[in-house]
Scaffold this active site. Structure first.
Site, PDB file in Angstrom:
ATOM      1  N   ALA A 129       0.694  -1.111  -0.092  1.00  0.00           N
ATOM      2  CA  ALA A 129      -0.026   0.104   0.181  1.00  0.00           C
ATOM      3  C   ALA A 129       0.885   1.238  -0.004  1.00  0.00           C
ATOM      4  CB  ALA A 129      -0.945   0.060   1.337  1.00  0.00           C
ATOM      5  N   VAL A 189      -1.062  -2.162  -4.455  1.00  0.00           N
ATOM      6  CA  VAL A 189      -0.709  -3.080  -5.312  1.00  0.00           C
ATOM      7  C   VAL A 189      -1.420  -4.511  -4.900  1.00  0.00           C
ATOM      8  CG1 VAL A 189       1.190  -4.230  -6.550  1.00  0.00           C
ATOM      9  CG2 VAL A 189       1.315  -1.919  -5.954  1.00  0.00           C
ATOM     10  N   ASP A 223      12.474   9.357  -7.654  1.00  0.00           N
ATOM     11  CA  ASP A 223      11.863   8.768  -6.248  1.00  0.00           C
ATOM     12  C   ASP A 223      12.371   7.445  -6.142  1.00  0.00           C
ATOM     13  OD1 ASP A 223      10.521   9.017  -4.168  1.00  0.00           O
ATOM     14  OD2 ASP A 223       8.663   8.385  -4.888  1.00  0.00           O
ATOM     15  N   SER A 244       1.196   5.623  -0.895  1.00  0.00           N
ATOM     16  CA  SER A 244       0.773   6.830  -0.614  1.00  0.00           C
ATOM     17  C   SER A 244      -0.427   7.179  -1.517  1.00  0.00           C
ATOM     18  CB  SER A 244       1.732   8.094  -0.675  1.00  0.00           C
ATOM     19  OG  SER A 244       2.325   7.894  -1.634  1.00  0.00           O
ATOM     20  N   LYS A 284      -1.696  -2.352 -10.079  1.00  0.00           N
ATOM     21  CA  LYS A 284      -1.553  -0.921  -8.966  1.00  0.00           C
ATOM     22  C   LYS A 284      -2.773  -0.181  -9.413  1.00  0.00           C
ATOM     23  CE  LYS A 284       1.399   2.941  -8.270  1.00  0.00           C
ATOM     24  NZ  LYS A 284       2.506   3.704  -8.654  1.00  0.00           N
TER      25      LYS A 284
END
Length: 826
Positions: free
Chosen positions: A298, A304, A453, A300, A318
């Site tokens: 899980a 998935v 990221d 933000s 997702k």
């Protein structure tokens, strides 16, 4: 039946009435008389009863009226007393008097006021217009205002844009100030509550003084983590980025905040299935044979599920969280307004709101899974040649705006490797970090397409030792100009060349035009003077160096380009992960080998300029110390190790910085120069001052380089002498006394590998140019000749020693053979 006889007539006297009639009249009169009690008493009784009832009711009504009168009198007395109390308590007469004075405007009256005449009616200012014209103009103005209010009301019907547009977002939330105010109150109350909880936890902590701080930090991290979870997806994103920076928020806080990657509450499965079916347009059972009951992860912005397609492939589905778009844009708008307010308070020239705009574009881009699928395909194509990078396949026919289907990647996340304290997990984590640094440098300096990221939840270490990337919602695309500026910045930070670093910051579009470069450079030198260097490498974290640079940049109102925000975010996340795996990790030292190879292989004007700043100063004089650091650190690159022989004896590096060498630098230089990778170095040497090259060669710093060069020359002379003796004495090649000496790999390969060094025409041109330049300085030429003769003498002596050693070894082996033959004959 009996017959009835008719009545007989009665004859009466004319003056006397008949008796029967008089009786009848008297009887009738009795009936009609009200006082009569005979034959008519019932009606009289009724009348009497009615009279009595009326009289009773009248008496009762009188008594009731008397009671009511008494009650009214009592109530009236009470009201009078209440009014008297209210008049005293609330000063009703005074208030009434004040209101009356206000209504009558008695407060403005002045008994001593001068006598004034009543003013005449004001005349119109536009004498050329009549009253009708003014009235029509007023009606026209009223029409304009009505249309304005109408269009303003139509603005409420305009929805929030799907893509991030700062102006459209501002218009949307300007009409909905209550949404912003409620969110601000929510955030404010959440952090106030967190502060109170943190204070209470510190007071109730009973640990010892040494352990109290760590316990307090961890409790603060837990409270902050819970606050981020309660505030929603945007704050969870911020918390995840902070959790990867233990050097900023501390180890204990980082440990607590790292749970944000794993403890994000999921939304119900029924909603997820509905979103999948709404987006794909068909039932889940149409293309998926199995979908996990619970989400395997899980995040933000989504969660998935592990599923299996009808073809039997394991995939990760997702699904985006519901109603996420408005929540994220609202928080970005609040951040944008806050930065705008901060800009006014701090009187900054650069627009700080651009940072929020860039973040908003990135986060809104993450909400479109079609864009993420395109990013994944682009990222895979750009990095397909790098075999250690592993990327999942995208199933485009099962991907929509809020649903993304990708290949299931099996591997360990950094968080899982950190949780296991075994030696194998630690080695895997260190390998993952090293490959992560190399992958980031490839993205930053080679492909220009960077994963923005790379937090632990988006990285995997596969069983085959590859580095896997997940979540391609946020990519950073860099121009070549900025890539070379980044490359130069790394080199100049390591070399301590702050003037060149300022030039790199200008190329990055950080320093504004018109900035006082000289003062900026002086302030940067003062800030960077506090850095400690170990073996020529900054012994600090990447974030600390950036912090010092930005402390100076903010002073001069520098700007932060949009791409730079994402680059810093990516590098900071990766460095935080590296520090968690190895506290002694040095980002610059890990990055420098790749920078070294990039400078040698990339034959461009930008890389030649950077390499020139490393090897030479502004007067084009050779800088031996910087070259030593550049070669020593850069030569550890895997691609260059095949060109380098390990040197067990003291090398040039020891004289420069007093540490044990890792490579034979002379061997490296002599092998790179004539090769195709030496094109950049050869061009660099051609543009250099020839006298500075000769001066560097005969300097004290190069004494060990001359020794290693003598070793190379000795090997060449030895190979030549051994060949001449084999031919002159007609010694078979297999029985040569010099074969044993040639078994040394460094000796046996000398003639083949270094032959091009002495025969290469390009190197001879460089040497001729340097020699002719040195002839202008007789003293320098004399020193060069002396150094050359010394090296030749030492090399000849070493070669003769090797030849003599080979002959002695051959004689001893024959003597040993003869002694064995004699003993066998006996």
């Amino acid at each position: 039946m009996a017959s009835v006889s008719p009545p007989s007539p009665v004859l009466c006297h004319a003056g006397t009435p008949p008796r029967g009639r008089s009786n009848q009249l008297s009887r009738n009169s009795r009936i009609a008389s009200p006082n009569s009690k005979q034959n008519g008493g019932a009606l009289g009784n009724v009348i009497d009863v009615v009279k009595k009832d009326v009289k009773f009711m009248g008496d009762g009504l009188c008594k009731g009226l008397e009671v009511v009168h008494k009650d009214v009198k009592f109530i009236g007395d009470g009201l009078s007393k209440g009014l008297e109390w209210a008049n005293k308590a609330f000063r009703i007469p005074e208030v009434s008097k004040t209101v009356e004075d206000f209504v009558w405007l008695r407060n403005v009256e002045d008994p001593q006021a001068a006598a004034l005449q009543f003013p005449s009616w004001p005349q119109p200012c536009y004498t050329e217009l009549i009253g009708a014209d003014l009235f029509m103009a007023d009606m026209k103005a009223l029409e304009v205002y009505c249309w304005y209010l109408y269009y303003l009301s139509k603005m409420w019907t305009k929805p929030l844009p799907e893509t991030y547009d700062a102006e459209a977002v501002t218009e949307y939330f300007t009409l909905r100030p209550h949404v912003v105010i409620l969110r601000l109150l929510e955030v404010l109350l959440a952090f106030i509550s967190a502060t109170i909880k943190s204070r209470i936890s510190n007071i109730s902590c009973d640990a010892e003084e040494d352990a109290r701080k760590s316990v307090s930090d961890y409790n603060f991290g837990i409270i902050l983590k819970d606050t981020m979870l309660n505030l929603g997806p945007t704050f969870i994103k911020v918390g995840q980025s902070l959790s990867t920076r233990p050097d900023i928020i501390g180890d204990e806080v980082s440990k607590a905040m790292s749970e944000l990657h794993d403890q994000i509450p999921p939304f119900p499965r029924a909603e997820a299935i509905k979103i999948i079916e709404d987006e794909l347009g068909f039932s889940v059972d149409t293309h998926f044979s199995d979908v996990s009951e619970d989400p395997v992860a899980a995040a933000s912005f989504g969660q998935v599920y592990k599923a299996k397609t009808k073809d039997g492939f394991d995939v990760a589905v997702k699904v985006q969280r519901p109603n996420l778009h408005h929540i994220v844009v609202r928080d970005i708008y609040i951040l944008r307004r806050g930065l705008g307010l901060l800009q006014k308070i701090a009187k900054r020239k650069n627009d700080l709101r651009l940072y929020a705009d860039e973040l908003g574009k990135g986060l809104i881009g993450e909400l479109d899974y079609n864009l993420e699928a395109a990013n994944a395909s682009e990222f895979m194509e750009a990095h397909s040649q790098f075999t250690f990078i592993c990327l999942p396949k995208v199933y485009k026919h099962l991907t929509r705006k809020r649903v993304l289907t990708m290949e299931w990647m099996v591997g360990d996340s950094p968080t899982e490797l950190l949780s296991v304290s075994s030696e194998g997990s630690k080695l895997k984590l260190l390998d993952l970090v090293n490959k992560g640094v190399e992958a980031s440098l490839i993205q930053l300096l080679e492909t220009g397409l960077m994963h923005a990221d790379p937090h632990p939840g988006n990285l995997r270490y596969t069983s085959s030792g590859k580095l896997g990337f997940l979540d391609f919602g946020l990519l950073c695309r860099m121009e070549k100009k900025h890539q070379y500026a980044m490359l130069g910045a790394v080199v100049h930070i390591v070399n301590g060349d702050w003037a060149s670093l300022v030039y790199d910051l200008t190329e990055m579009d950080v320093i504004r035009p018109g900035t006082n470069i000289r003062r900026f450079t002086m302030d940067l030198e003062d800030a960077m003077g506090e850095l400690e260097f170990t073996n020529g490498i900054p012994d600090v974290k990447f974030s600390r160096v950036l912090g010092k640079i930005w402390s100076v940049a903010l002073k001069y109102h520098c700007r932060m380009p949009s791409y730079y925000v994402l680059v810093l975010r990516s590098l900071a996340s990766l460095e935080g992960l590296a520090v968690a795996a190895d506290p002694t990790f040095k980002t610059f030292e890990a990055a420098y080998p790749y920078v070294f190879q990039k400078l040698l292989v990339d034959n461009s004007a930008a890389t030649r300029r950077i390499l020139h700043s490393v090897v030479f100063n502004r007067r084009r004089e050779f800088q031996w110390q910087k070259l030593v650091v550049f070669l020593r650190v850069g030569a550890t690159r895997k691609g260059l190790k095949s060109l380098v022989k390990q040197n067990t004896r003291t090398s040039l590096v020891q004289s420069a910085n007093g540490i044990a060498p890792e490579v034979n630098l002379t061997d490296l230089v002599l092998k790179i120069l004539p090769s195709k990778n030496g094109l950049v170095l050869r061009r660099l040497l051609m543009t250099a001052d020839g006298a500075s090259l000769i001066r560097a060669l005969v300097s004290k710093e190069a004494i060990l380089f001359r020794q290693e060069l003598s070793q190379v020359v000795a090997n060449v002379i030895y190979k030549w002498i051994s060949g001449v003796m084999e031919k002159g004495l007609n010694i078979p090649k297999g029985s040569s006394p010099f074969t044993a000496a040639d078994s040394n790999p460094h000796v046996s390969s000398t003639n083949d590998e270094y032959k091009s060094v002495f025969t290469d025409r390009r190197l001879r041109v460089i040497f001729s140019k340097s020699y002719n330049s040195a002839r202008k300085d007789p003293l320098l030429l004399l020193r060069f000749c002396y150094a050359s003769l010394s090296m030749l003498f030492v090399a000849s002596a070493m070669a003769c020693r090797k030849v003599l050693a080979g002959l002695v070894r051959a004689y001893l082996s024959r003597a040993s053979y003869n002694s064995k033959q004699i003993s066998m004959a006996n």
